[in-house]
Design a protein around this motif. Structure first.
Motif, PDB file in Angstrom:
ATOM      1  N   THR A   1      14.252  48.415   1.679  1.00 58.70           N
ATOM      2  CA  THR A   1      13.389  49.544   2.020  1.00 58.70           C
ATOM      3  C   THR A   1      12.549  48.973   3.362  1.00 58.70           C
ATOM      4  O   THR A   1      11.945  47.893   3.365  1.00 58.70           O
ATOM      5  CB  THR A   1      12.413  49.965   1.053  1.00 58.70           C
ATOM      6  N   SER A   2      12.319  50.029   4.250  1.00 61.77           N
ATOM      7  CA  SER A   2      11.454  49.684   5.395  1.00 61.77           C
ATOM      8  C   SER A   2      10.479  50.956   5.657  1.00 61.77           C
ATOM      9  O   SER A   2      11.171  51.901   5.531  1.00 61.77           O
ATOM     10  CB  SER A   2      12.298  49.279   6.645  1.00 61.77           C
ATOM     11  N   ASP A   3       9.284  50.451   6.027  1.00 59.45           N
ATOM     12  CA  ASP A   3       8.488  51.521   6.287  1.00 59.45           C
ATOM     13  C   ASP A   3       8.149  51.666   7.893  1.00 59.45           C
ATOM     14  O   ASP A   3       7.263  52.628   8.359  1.00 59.45           O
ATOM     15  CB  ASP A   3       6.859  51.637   5.557  1.00 59.45           C
TER      16      ASP A   3
ATOM     17  N   GLY B   1      13.348  48.825  15.214  1.00 56.88           N
ATOM     18  CA  GLY B   1      14.667  48.057  15.316  1.00 56.88           C
ATOM     19  C   GLY B   1      14.730  46.479  14.836  1.00 56.88           C
ATOM     20  O   GLY B   1      14.556  46.647  13.676  1.00 56.88           O
ATOM     21  N   ALA B   2      14.928  45.775  16.097  1.00 54.27           N
ATOM     22  CA  ALA B   2      15.054  44.518  15.716  1.00 54.27           C
ATOM     23  C   ALA B   2      13.802  43.889  15.051  1.00 54.27           C
ATOM     24  O   ALA B   2      13.806  42.618  14.443  1.00 54.27           O
ATOM     25  CB  ALA B   2      15.327  43.610  16.983  1.00 54.27           C
ATOM     26  N   PHE B   3      12.732  44.511  15.241  1.00 54.63           N
ATOM     27  CA  PHE B   3      11.211  43.865  14.702  1.00 54.63           C
ATOM     28  C   PHE B   3      11.023  44.503  13.493  1.00 54.63           C
ATOM     29  O   PHE B   3       9.803  44.567  12.743  1.00 54.63           O
ATOM     30  CB  PHE B   3      10.355  44.227  15.706  1.00 54.63           C
ATOM     31  N   SER B   4      11.848  45.508  12.974  1.00 58.23           N
ATOM     32  CA  SER B   4      11.563  46.336  11.628  1.00 58.23           C
ATOM     33  C   SER B   4      11.646  45.053  10.435  1.00 58.23           C
ATOM     34  O   SER B   4      12.143  44.145  10.561  1.00 58.23           O
ATOM     35  CB  SER B   4      12.427  47.335  11.425  1.00 58.23           C
ATOM     36  N   ARG B   5      10.618  45.550   9.558  1.00 60.70           N
ATOM     37  CA  ARG B   5      10.504  44.808   8.147  1.00 60.70           C
ATOM     38  C   ARG B   5      11.312  45.400   6.962  1.00 60.70           C
ATOM     39  O   ARG B   5      11.116  46.696   6.849  1.00 60.70           O
ATOM     40  CB  ARG B   5       9.081  44.472   8.034  1.00 60.70           C
ATOM     41  N   TRP B   6      12.174  44.537   6.446  1.00 57.48           N
ATOM     42  CA  TRP B   6      13.019  45.151   4.993  1.00 57.48           C
ATOM     43  C   TRP B   6      12.565  44.233   4.000  1.00 57.48           C
ATOM     44  O   TRP B   6      12.413  43.128   3.871  1.00 57.48           O
ATOM     45  CB  TRP B   6      14.351  45.148   5.518  1.00 57.48           C
ATOM     46  N   THR B   7      12.276  45.056   2.652  1.00 55.96           N
ATOM     47  CA  THR B   7      12.076  44.440   1.665  1.00 55.96           C
ATOM     48  C   THR B   7      13.221  44.402   0.633  1.00 55.96           C
ATOM     49  O   THR B   7      13.615  45.693   0.378  1.00 55.96           O
ATOM     50  CB  THR B   7      10.749  45.111   0.926  1.00 55.96           C
TER      51      THR B   7
END
Length: 463
Positions: free
Chosen positions: A430-432, A437-443
């Motif tokens: 999941t990402s908020d 984009g390339a700097f998004s954070r995914w858990t």
């Protein structure tokens, strides 16, 4: 996972064949929910059913050389909950349980037995009364209240009681109207109220009754939805569901909430060409096939009278997924890493589609909100844009969510501030901030117990 029960939006409890219990006190958070695991003293062959009438009682049943019930009076405590097992000398496998209240639980067994308790919260000390009600194996049971229980056996018969709390004195009747006819390989039954029961089998058909309390006198009808070809996709909005089949046919209903009483009609939209995905708004539906064609309708609710136009998208090859957040934006992806976007999809064959080469790998899915589109590939990447309506001029950026994952299999984006993807190993991400984009954070979070238990083949999220 073999069964799950949610007495409220603040508690869900699931059981598995390895005698593991998983629970969440915030299941409504979806991918952000916190789930705890606990190993319990269960039957030899694992837990098969669970019923939780409230946050202060859960009863699970399972398979083994003897019947086993596992009970908790504090299931909301998660991994700290206390589960006690009760074993019976009678050699019956328990396959289902239903507890309409904390003072009544009914379990069904593999030898046609029904077990009834009016004090299930006492756990190992609870009193359970056996009643042999059927000569066939009982597969499942549903009790909407203390005044009605309906069980389904392996022969397709329905076993009903209107006084199940009476235990050994309860009266059970067998309805053999559809014996050995339906369902093929019966699996489950659900009775949301005293005026509706629906049962299902592995052949995909449904059977239902609006008068289950009549027991042996109840009238059960079989519901076959469309043709015998398998379903490949479905999209629903309020008052409309549209499903597609592998033989080019589209079926729809404007009263899907009516369940087995819903009216489904079919239309041949694409010959025998397999349809692969569908996406609908309240006024528009688009489907894709394996030849690079897009099928569109502005009257999908008209069912067999609906009109579907076909447009081939130039340079598209084997479209794999489509997403239409509104009638002014649709995006579809193909097996060569291309995305095709239209800002006028309602124009059907006259719609304009712009192509954008965003990946060197096969794109397996796409999900769009009005201000964000996220596509997934078979190398573990999520490719996003926060300006999809710019079409060929949109900027796409890739983010590898996990270097260890083989490929991503599902994606759903509620908005520009929340997306979820699933992978081939049973994990969700999941990402908020997916729009970064390339700097998004995914858990990363295991969502198919045990951790990484199997493919996450679909995902759907709402606000």
């Amino acid at each position: 996972m073999t069964a799950v029960s949610c007495p409220s939006s603040s508690l869900c409890v699931g059981v598995a064949k390895d005698n593991e219990v998983v629970s969440s006190t915030d299941p409504a958070r979806g991918a952000g929910a916190h789930w705890t695991r606990q190993q319990v003293d269960g039957p030899q062959e694992g837990l098969l059913g669970v019923s939780c009438p409230s946050s202060s009682l859960c009863v699970a049943v399972g398979a083994g050389s003897h019947g086993v019930l596992v009970t908790s009076a504090d299931p909301a405590r998660g991994s700290r909950a206390t589960w006690t097992a009760k074993r019976f000398r009678r050699g019956t496998t328990l396959s289902g349980v239903s507890c309409p209240s904390a003072s009544l639980c009914i379990a069904v067994g593999g030898e046609g037995d029904v077990l009834v308790s009016t004090d299930p919260r006492r756990g190992a000390h609870a009193s359970w009364r056996f009643e042999h009600v059927d000569g066939e194996e009982l597969k499942d049971i549903s009790c909407p209240s203390r005044l009605l229980c309906v069980a389904l056996d392996e022969a397709g018969e329905f076993v009903t009681s209107t006084d199940p709390a009476a235990g050994a004195r309860a009266s059970w009747t067998v309805n053999g109207q559809l014996k050995y006819q339906f369902p093929e390989q019966p699996r489950g039954i659900s009775c949301p109220s005293a005026s509706l029961c629906v049962a299902a089998g592995l052949d995909g058909r449904l059977t239902s009754t609006r008068d289950p309390a009549l027991g042996a006198g109840a009238s059960w009808t079989v519901k076959s939805v469309g043709s015998s070809s398998f379903l490949t996709g479905v999209s629903c909005v309020p008052s409309l569901c549209v499903a597609i089949r592998g033989n080019g046919r589209i079926i729809s209903s404007t009263d899907p909430s009516a369940g087995s009483a819903a009216n489904w009609t079919s239309v041949d939209a694409d010959g025998y060409t397999p349809l692969l995905d569908v996406s609908c708004t309240s006024t528009l539906c688009l489907a894709i096939d394996d030849r690079g064609d897009v099928l569109s309708s502005t009257d999908p609710g008209a069912g067999s009278h609906s009109s579907w136009g076909i447009e081939h998208i130039p340079d598209a090859e084997y479209l794999t997924a489509i997403s239409c957040p509104s009638s002014a934006l649709c995006a579809t992806v193909d097996a060569r890493g291309k995305v095709f976007i239209s800002t006028d999809p309602a124009r059907g064959a006259a719609a304009s589609w712009s192509a954008n080469d965003i990946d060197s790998s096969m794109l397996d899915g796409i999900s769009c909100s009005t201000s964000l589109c996220a596509a997934i590939d078979d190398n573990g990447n999520v490719i996003t844009t926060d300006d999809p309506s710019r079409g060929a001029d949109a900027t796409w950026a890739a983010r590898e969510v996990d270097a260890s994952v083989e490929f991503l299999t599902a994606v759903s984006c509620v908005s520009a501030t929340f997306c979820m993807v699933g992978d081939s190993e049973g994990f969700g991400y999941t990402s908020d901030d997916p729009g970064d984009g390339a700097f998004s954070r995914w858990t990363r979070k295991p969502i198919d117990a045990p951790a990484g238990g199997g493919d996450v083949s679909g995902a759907s999220c709402v606000a």
